[in-house]
Motif scaffolding. Structure first.
Motif, PDB file in Angstrom:
ATOM      1  N   ALA A 184       0.831  -1.202   0.000  1.00  0.00           N
ATOM      2  CA  ALA A 184       0.000   0.000   0.000  1.00  0.00           C
ATOM      3  C   ALA A 184       0.870   1.258   0.000  1.00  0.00           C
ATOM      4  CB  ALA A 184      -0.930  -0.001   1.205  1.00  0.00           C
ATOM      5  N   SER A 185       1.968   1.235   0.774  1.00  0.00           N
ATOM      6  CA  SER A 185       2.885   2.381   0.812  1.00  0.00           C
ATOM      7  C   SER A 185       3.479   2.648  -0.560  1.00  0.00           C
ATOM      8  CB  SER A 185       4.013   2.122   1.821  1.00  0.00           C
ATOM      9  OG  SER A 185       3.505   1.952   3.120  1.00  0.00           O
ATOM     10  N   ILE A 186       3.864   1.570  -1.245  1.00  0.00           N
ATOM     11  CA  ILE A 186       4.437   1.708  -2.593  1.00  0.00           C
ATOM     12  C   ILE A 186       3.409   2.275  -3.558  1.00  0.00           C
ATOM     13  CG2 ILE A 186       5.328   0.412  -4.570  1.00  0.00           C
ATOM     14  CD1 ILE A 186       6.593  -1.544  -2.527  1.00  0.00           C
ATOM     15  N   PHE A 187       2.188   1.739  -3.519  1.00  0.00           N
ATOM     16  CA  PHE A 187       1.148   2.193  -4.443  1.00  0.00           C
ATOM     17  C   PHE A 187       0.687   3.610  -4.135  1.00  0.00           C
ATOM     18  CE2 PHE A 187       0.652  -2.225  -5.827  1.00  0.00           C
ATOM     19  CZ  PHE A 187       0.414  -2.043  -7.188  1.00  0.00           C
ATOM     20  N   VAL A 188       0.681   3.989  -2.866  1.00  0.00           N
ATOM     21  CA  VAL A 188       0.331   5.369  -2.519  1.00  0.00           C
ATOM     22  C   VAL A 188       1.334   6.329  -3.155  1.00  0.00           C
ATOM     23  CG1 VAL A 188       0.339   7.049  -0.633  1.00  0.00           C
ATOM     24  CG2 VAL A 188      -0.972   4.932  -0.405  1.00  0.00           C
ATOM     25  N   LEU A 189       2.626   6.013  -3.047  1.00  0.00           N
ATOM     26  CA  LEU A 189       3.658   6.868  -3.635  1.00  0.00           C
ATOM     27  C   LEU A 189       3.551   6.899  -5.154  1.00  0.00           C
ATOM     28  CD1 LEU A 189       6.746   5.897  -1.424  1.00  0.00           C
ATOM     29  CD2 LEU A 189       5.451   8.038  -1.377  1.00  0.00           C
ATOM     30  N   LEU A 190       3.331   5.733  -5.767  1.00  0.00           N
ATOM     31  CA  LEU A 190       3.230   5.664  -7.228  1.00  0.00           C
ATOM     32  C   LEU A 190       1.992   6.385  -7.751  1.00  0.00           C
ATOM     33  CD1 LEU A 190       4.255   1.939  -7.918  1.00  0.00           C
ATOM     34  CD2 LEU A 190       5.617   3.997  -8.334  1.00  0.00           C
ATOM     35  N   PRO A 244      -8.268   5.669  -4.010  1.00  0.00           N
ATOM     36  CA  PRO A 244      -8.189   6.116  -2.604  1.00  0.00           C
ATOM     37  C   PRO A 244      -8.141   4.965  -1.601  1.00  0.00           C
ATOM     38  CG  PRO A 244      -9.788   7.445  -3.809  1.00  0.00           C
ATOM     39  CD  PRO A 244      -9.402   6.307  -4.710  1.00  0.00           C
ATOM     40  N   GLN A 245      -8.496   3.776  -2.033  1.00  0.00           N
ATOM     41  CA  GLN A 245      -8.508   2.643  -1.108  1.00  0.00           C
ATOM     42  C   GLN A 245      -7.106   2.153  -0.756  1.00  0.00           C
ATOM     43  OE1 GLN A 245     -11.638  -0.214  -2.333  1.00  0.00           O
ATOM     44  NE2 GLN A 245     -12.680   1.572  -3.192  1.00  0.00           N
ATOM     45  N   PHE A 246      -6.097   2.600  -1.489  1.00  0.00           N
ATOM     46  CA  PHE A 246      -4.715   2.315  -1.069  1.00  0.00           C
ATOM     47  C   PHE A 246      -4.475   2.923   0.316  1.00  0.00           C
ATOM     48  CE2 PHE A 246      -3.508   2.239  -5.804  1.00  0.00           C
ATOM     49  CZ  PHE A 246      -3.630   0.851  -5.858  1.00  0.00           C
ATOM     50  N   PHE A 247      -5.032   4.126   0.544  1.00  0.00           N
ATOM     51  CA  PHE A 247      -4.888   4.780   1.844  1.00  0.00           C
ATOM     52  C   PHE A 247      -5.658   4.020   2.920  1.00  0.00           C
ATOM     53  CE2 PHE A 247      -4.029   8.124  -1.232  1.00  0.00           C
ATOM     54  CZ  PHE A 247      -2.935   8.771  -0.678  1.00  0.00           C
ATOM     55  N   LEU A 248      -6.793   3.426   2.542  1.00  0.00           N
ATOM     56  CA  LEU A 248      -7.587   2.662   3.502  1.00  0.00           C
ATOM     57  C   LEU A 248      -6.877   1.371   3.902  1.00  0.00           C
ATOM     58  CD1 LEU A 248     -11.167   3.121   1.988  1.00  0.00           C
ATOM     59  CD2 LEU A 248     -10.085   4.402   3.836  1.00  0.00           C
ATOM     60  N   ILE A 249      -6.126   0.806   2.965  1.00  0.00           N
ATOM     61  CA  ILE A 249      -5.323  -0.385   3.279  1.00  0.00           C
ATOM     62  C   ILE A 249      -4.205   0.000   4.241  1.00  0.00           C
ATOM     63  CG2 ILE A 249      -3.799  -2.175   2.342  1.00  0.00           C
ATOM     64  CD1 ILE A 249      -5.404  -1.968  -0.288  1.00  0.00           C
ATOM     65  N   LEU A 250      -3.579   1.125   3.959  1.00  0.00           N
ATOM     66  CA  LEU A 250      -2.499   1.616   4.814  1.00  0.00           C
ATOM     67  C   LEU A 250      -3.027   1.912   6.221  1.00  0.00           C
ATOM     68  CD1 LEU A 250       0.503   2.183   4.387  1.00  0.00           C
ATOM     69  CD2 LEU A 250      -0.081   4.554   3.861  1.00  0.00           C
ATOM     70  N   GLY A 306      -5.584   0.442   7.617  1.00  0.00           N
ATOM     71  CA  GLY A 306      -5.991  -0.796   8.278  1.00  0.00           C
ATOM     72  C   GLY A 306      -7.471  -1.087   8.185  1.00  0.00           C
ATOM     73  N   ASP A 307      -8.220  -0.268   7.432  1.00  0.00           N
ATOM     74  CA  ASP A 307      -9.653  -0.528   7.247  1.00  0.00           C
ATOM     75  C   ASP A 307      -9.893  -1.658   6.254  1.00  0.00           C
ATOM     76  OD1 ASP A 307     -10.570   1.427   8.993  1.00  0.00           O
ATOM     77  OD2 ASP A 307     -10.565   2.998   7.470  1.00  0.00           O
ATOM     78  N   MET A 308      -8.945  -1.836   5.324  1.00  0.00           N
ATOM     79  CA  MET A 308      -9.091  -2.827   4.269  1.00  0.00           C
ATOM     80  C   MET A 308      -7.792  -3.606   4.107  1.00  0.00           C
ATOM     81  SD  MET A 308     -11.205  -0.670   1.335  1.00  0.00           S
ATOM     82  CE  MET A 308     -10.938  -1.975   0.114  1.00  0.00           C
ATOM     83  N   SER A 309      -7.842  -4.601   3.240  1.00  0.00           N
ATOM     84  CA  SER A 309      -6.677  -5.390   2.863  1.00  0.00           C
ATOM     85  C   SER A 309      -6.593  -5.384   1.339  1.00  0.00           C
ATOM     86  CB  SER A 309      -6.830  -6.823   3.385  1.00  0.00           C
ATOM     87  OG  SER A 309      -5.710  -7.603   3.028  1.00  0.00           O
ATOM     88  N   PHE A 310      -5.477  -5.830   0.790  1.00  0.00           N
ATOM     89  CA  PHE A 310      -5.396  -5.931  -0.671  1.00  0.00           C
ATOM     90  C   PHE A 310      -6.325  -7.027  -1.187  1.00  0.00           C
ATOM     91  CE2 PHE A 310      -1.757  -3.138  -1.080  1.00  0.00           C
ATOM     92  CZ  PHE A 310      -1.953  -2.627  -2.353  1.00  0.00           C
ATOM     93  N   VAL A 311      -6.401  -8.129  -0.457  1.00  0.00           N
ATOM     94  CA  VAL A 311      -7.240  -9.250  -0.895  1.00  0.00           C
ATOM     95  C   VAL A 311      -8.186  -9.648   0.238  1.00  0.00           C
ATOM     96  CG1 VAL A 311      -7.296 -11.632  -1.718  1.00  0.00           C
ATOM     97  CG2 VAL A 311      -5.464 -10.092  -2.471  1.00  0.00           C
ATOM     98  N   GLY A 312      -9.439  -9.811  -0.118  1.00  0.00           N
ATOM     99  CA  GLY A 312     -10.476 -10.214   0.824  1.00  0.00           C
ATOM    100  C   GLY A 312     -11.824 -10.001   0.164  1.00  0.00           C
ATOM    101  N   PRO A 313     -12.905 -10.416   0.777  1.00  0.00           N
ATOM    102  CA  PRO A 313     -14.230 -10.161   0.193  1.00  0.00           C
ATOM    103  C   PRO A 313     -14.437  -8.664   0.011  1.00  0.00           C
ATOM    104  CG  PRO A 313     -14.383 -11.680   2.038  1.00  0.00           C
ATOM    105  CD  PRO A 313     -12.982 -11.124   2.056  1.00  0.00           C
ATOM    106  N   ARG A 314     -14.957  -8.246  -1.129  1.00  0.00           N
ATOM    107  CA  ARG A 314     -15.166  -6.827  -1.365  1.00  0.00           C
ATOM    108  C   ARG A 314     -16.076  -6.235  -0.294  1.00  0.00           C
ATOM    109  NH1 ARG A 314     -12.630  -3.026  -3.578  1.00  0.00           N
ATOM    110  NH2 ARG A 314     -14.452  -2.008  -4.474  1.00  0.00           N
TER     111      ARG A 314
END
Length: 240
Positions: free
Chosen positions: A48-54, A144-150, A152-160
């Motif tokens: 998530a940190s990498i994708f936020v920067l990119l 914007p969900q990259f920030f939510l993963i960072l 801790g509200d979400m994960s990269f993989v899981g039920p939508r």
């Protein structure tokens, strides 16, 4: 707002079959959310940190494009971001996305409550802004969900993660996966979007089964496979 009038694509999720209930019986017997494996947690934070920067240059371009479109077409003017309340691992959170539709198609009363129904006109072609059409095609509205993963509200993989009322509907029809693990940017079932299998709950139960029985490293390889397939879906530009 009457949910009967919702677009069909808003809630494609089916109830669990008797076969699913029997095959994944132990999952239906779980009463508490599952702990996030440490390697998965570290992987989520790092990626998530990498994708936020990119994605920062992309956000900048989107801000400029949104501003220019608002200058040229006044009715398309409005904020770039919006949120509604969703549910992840049984907890309510603000699910941020990029605005797809014109302000006049947004129900302001429901918007103030963080209700998904405020934005349900996104399925109407005439409601979309030009930028909205583009970002939806390539799923850029999910950035914007990259920030939510960072966070801790979400994960990269899981039920939508679903909007609150869709989550409650999913529970009412017998599904339990979304109260057990964090919602994902990509799901084991969601990567089948555009196929007849999309909305079939068996994939979410299979993912929870792996969550329970795979080693942390093996689960991580499952996540990597889902992410790879999800990137192919994005590159095909199949969002609608």
């Amino acid at each position: 707002m009457n949910t009967i009038n919702e677009p069909k694509g808003a809630f494609p999720y089916q109830p669990p079959t008797e076969e699913i209930k029997l095959r994944y019986k132990e999952i239906f017997e779980l009463r508490k959310p599952l702990k996030v494996p440490f390697p998965k947690l570290c992987f989520d934070k790092l990626l998530a940190s990498i994708f936020v920067l990119l994605s920062l240059p992309v956000f900048l371009l989107l801000v400029v494009a949104n501003w220019i479109e608002g200058l040229i077409i006044r009715e398309n003017k409005g904020p770039l971001f919006f949120y509604y309340y969703g549910v992840s691992r049984g907890k309510k959170f603000k699910k941020w996305k990029i605005r797809l539709i014109k302000e006049k198609y947004i129900d302001k009363e429901l918007q103030a409550k963080g209700d998904w129904h405020a934005y349900q006109n996104e399925w109407m072609p005439e409601a979309r802004t030009f930028l909205g059409r583009f970002v939806k095609k390539f799923y850029i509205d999910e950035l914007p969900q990259f920030f939510l993963i960072l966070k801790g509200d979400m994960s990269f993989v899981g039920p939508r993660p679903l909007a609150v009322h869709h989550y409650e509907r999913d529970l009412a029809q017998g599904n339990v996966t979304r109260k057990l693990v964090r919602g994902g940017l990509l799901g084991y079932g969601h990567i089948r979007k555009g196929t007849p299998e999309f909305g079939n709950p068996v994939y979410e139960y299979e993912y929870i089964h792996r969550y329970l029985h795979y080693s942390a490293l093996k689960l991580l390889f499952t996540d990597l496979g889902v992410i790879a397939k999800g990137m192919l879906v994005v590159l095909k530009g199949g969002g609608h």
